[in-house]
Design an enzyme around this catalytic site. Structure first.
Site, PDB file in Angstrom:
ATOM      1  N   GLU A  27       0.842  -1.202   0.000  1.00 13.18           N
ATOM      2  CA  GLU A  27       0.000   0.000   0.000  1.00 13.18           C
ATOM      3  C   GLU A  27       0.876   1.251   0.000  1.00 13.18           C
ATOM      4  OE1 GLU A  27      -3.640  -2.038   2.566  1.00 13.18           O
ATOM      5  OE2 GLU A  27      -2.013  -1.052   3.637  1.00 13.18           O
ATOM      6  N   GLY A  93     -11.779  -5.376   2.737  1.00 13.15           N
ATOM      7  CA  GLY A  93     -12.688  -6.380   2.200  1.00 13.15           C
ATOM      8  C   GLY A  93     -14.058  -5.740   1.982  1.00 13.15           C
ATOM      9  N   MET A 210      -8.664  -3.279   9.151  1.00 13.51           N
ATOM     10  CA  MET A 210      -8.101  -3.622  10.454  1.00 13.51           C
ATOM     11  C   MET A 210      -7.416  -2.454  11.184  1.00 13.51           C
ATOM     12  SD  MET A 210      -6.775  -7.456   9.410  1.00 13.51           S
ATOM     13  CE  MET A 210      -6.433  -7.993  11.073  1.00 13.51           C
ATOM     14  N   GLU A 211      -7.511  -1.219  10.659  1.00 11.55           N
ATOM     15  CA  GLU A 211      -6.815  -0.105  11.308  1.00 11.55           C
ATOM     16  C   GLU A 211      -7.622   1.189  11.411  1.00 11.55           C
ATOM     17  OE1 GLU A 211      -5.459  -1.476   8.375  1.00 11.55           O
ATOM     18  OE2 GLU A 211      -4.295  -3.011   9.440  1.00 11.55           O
ATOM     19  N   ASP A 234     -10.785  -7.572  -1.925  1.00 12.35           N
ATOM     20  CA  ASP A 234     -11.496  -8.864  -1.831  1.00 12.35           C
ATOM     21  C   ASP A 234     -12.892  -8.573  -1.299  1.00 12.35           C
ATOM     22  OD1 ASP A 234      -9.567  -8.589   0.779  1.00 12.35           O
ATOM     23  OD2 ASP A 234     -11.525  -9.342   1.319  1.00 12.35           O
TER      24      ASP A 234
HETATM   25  N1  ADE Z   1      -8.285  -5.934   4.453  1.00 11.34           N
HETATM   26  C1  ADE Z   1      -8.414  -6.369   3.194  1.00 11.34           C
HETATM   27  N2  ADE Z   1      -9.280  -7.392   3.124  1.00 11.34           N
HETATM   28  C2  ADE Z   1      -9.731  -7.602   4.379  1.00 11.34           C
HETATM   29  C3  ADE Z   1     -10.618  -8.526   4.958  1.00 11.34           C
HETATM   30  N3  ADE Z   1     -11.238  -9.439   4.206  1.00 11.34           N
HETATM   31  N4  ADE Z   1     -10.819  -8.470   6.296  1.00 11.34           N
HETATM   32  C4  ADE Z   1     -10.187  -7.543   7.049  1.00 11.34           C
HETATM   33  N5  ADE Z   1      -9.322  -6.651   6.556  1.00 11.34           N
HETATM   34  C5  ADE Z   1      -9.096  -6.675   5.236  1.00 11.34           C
END
Ligand code: ADE
Length: 266
Positions: A27, A93, A210-211, A234
């Site tokens: 990234e 995601g 996640m951040e 994703d």
């Molecule tokens: N970052 C990218 N894809 C993710 C996912 N599926 N879950 C959590 N963080 C992500």
């Protein structure tokens, strides 16, 4: 918008930097390649790259995966580097079935979906810092204020990202869409269709990562503005581990491009 600027829109020499956070090297590289670097400073094992991005003073850092790393670098950017605001660029995601790989979500609300109480086998979410007991006493999320949202929307008016190839989306070639939305944050990579559906149904959120919610929590404590840009690598379901690995590099570029478009307006 976020600081004093002269009437021609030129960046004053003494303008404080914006802190720019990425979790992963894939990234960061899209921004690092465009960074006109002045100095690198190490703190707590993180490399803080001070310089200019498209003429704007920034401090760029790779904070690693998860809420603690995000909160830690956010705090250091505000305390040690005197940043006037925080930006984050990276992948997420997708939760909203309307969105596809490569689309970019700009967080107008961030919720930490894994802070709360376990009640009858399910997590009841609470706002971080609020005792996770009894009735809800506060709103869950961190909201972008209306003035900042208008500045970001104005900067993106008429802006489009380049088309992603079939190889970069796993489907047909497509032009990524940009939208404001709700982004969830938690210390879990979501690789489960039932969880993806539950998160979408519980929070009506567009993306999960996640951040971002941790960075927003720190920014709120300091009264600093914060904007999180997330491109979808994703769709958080059973194949998300495969899609993430396949599409991370190409999709991360989208969020970085959107951030670079917005920075001069902040
Ligand atoms: N970052 C990218 N894809 C993710 C996912 N599926 N879950 C959590 N963080 C992500």
């Amino acid at each position: 918008m976020l600081g004093d600027r002269d009437r021609e829109g030129l960046v004053p020499k003494d303008m404080k930097p914006l802190g720019v956070i990425c979790a992963l090297p894939e990234e960061l590289e899209h921004l690092d390649a465009a960074l006109d670097i002045d100095a690198t400073t190490e703190r707590a094992g993180y490399q803080f790259r001070q310089g200019h991005l498209d003429g704007c003073p920034v401090v760029l850092v790779e904070g690693g995966i998860g809420k603690v790393g995000g909160a830690l670098v956010a705090t250091l950017l505000l305390e040690r580097f005197d940043c006037r605001g925080l930006l984050l660029s990276g992948v997420a995601g997708g939760l909203d079935p309307d969105l596809g790989i490569g689309d970019v979500v700009i967080a107008e609300r961030l919720i930490q979906h894994d802070y709360g109480a376990m009640v009858e086998g399910r997590l009841k979410p609470y706002r971080p810092g609020v005792p996770p007991l009894g009735e809800w006493r506060d709103r869950l999320g961190y909201e972008m204020n209306a003035g900042l949202r208008a500045a970001v929307a104005g900067a993106l008016d008429g802006f489009t990202l380049p088309s992603l190839s079939a190889a970069a989306t796993g489907g047909a070639p497509r032009v990524p869409r940009l939208r404001f939305g709700t982004v969830l944050t938690g210390d879990q990579f979501i690789n489960c269709e039932a969880t993806r559906r539950r998160l979408f149904e519980s929070f009506a959120a567009q993306a999960v990562e996640m951040e971002g919610g941790a960075v927003a929590q720190v920014a709120e404590r300091y009264g600093a503005p914060c904007v999180i840009f997330r491109s979808l690598s994703d769709l958080a379901g059973a194949d998300s581990h495969l899609d993430f690995a396949a599409f991370l590099a190409a999709t991360a570029e989208g969020a970085a491009r959107v951030l670079r478009r917005v920075i001069p307006a902040l």
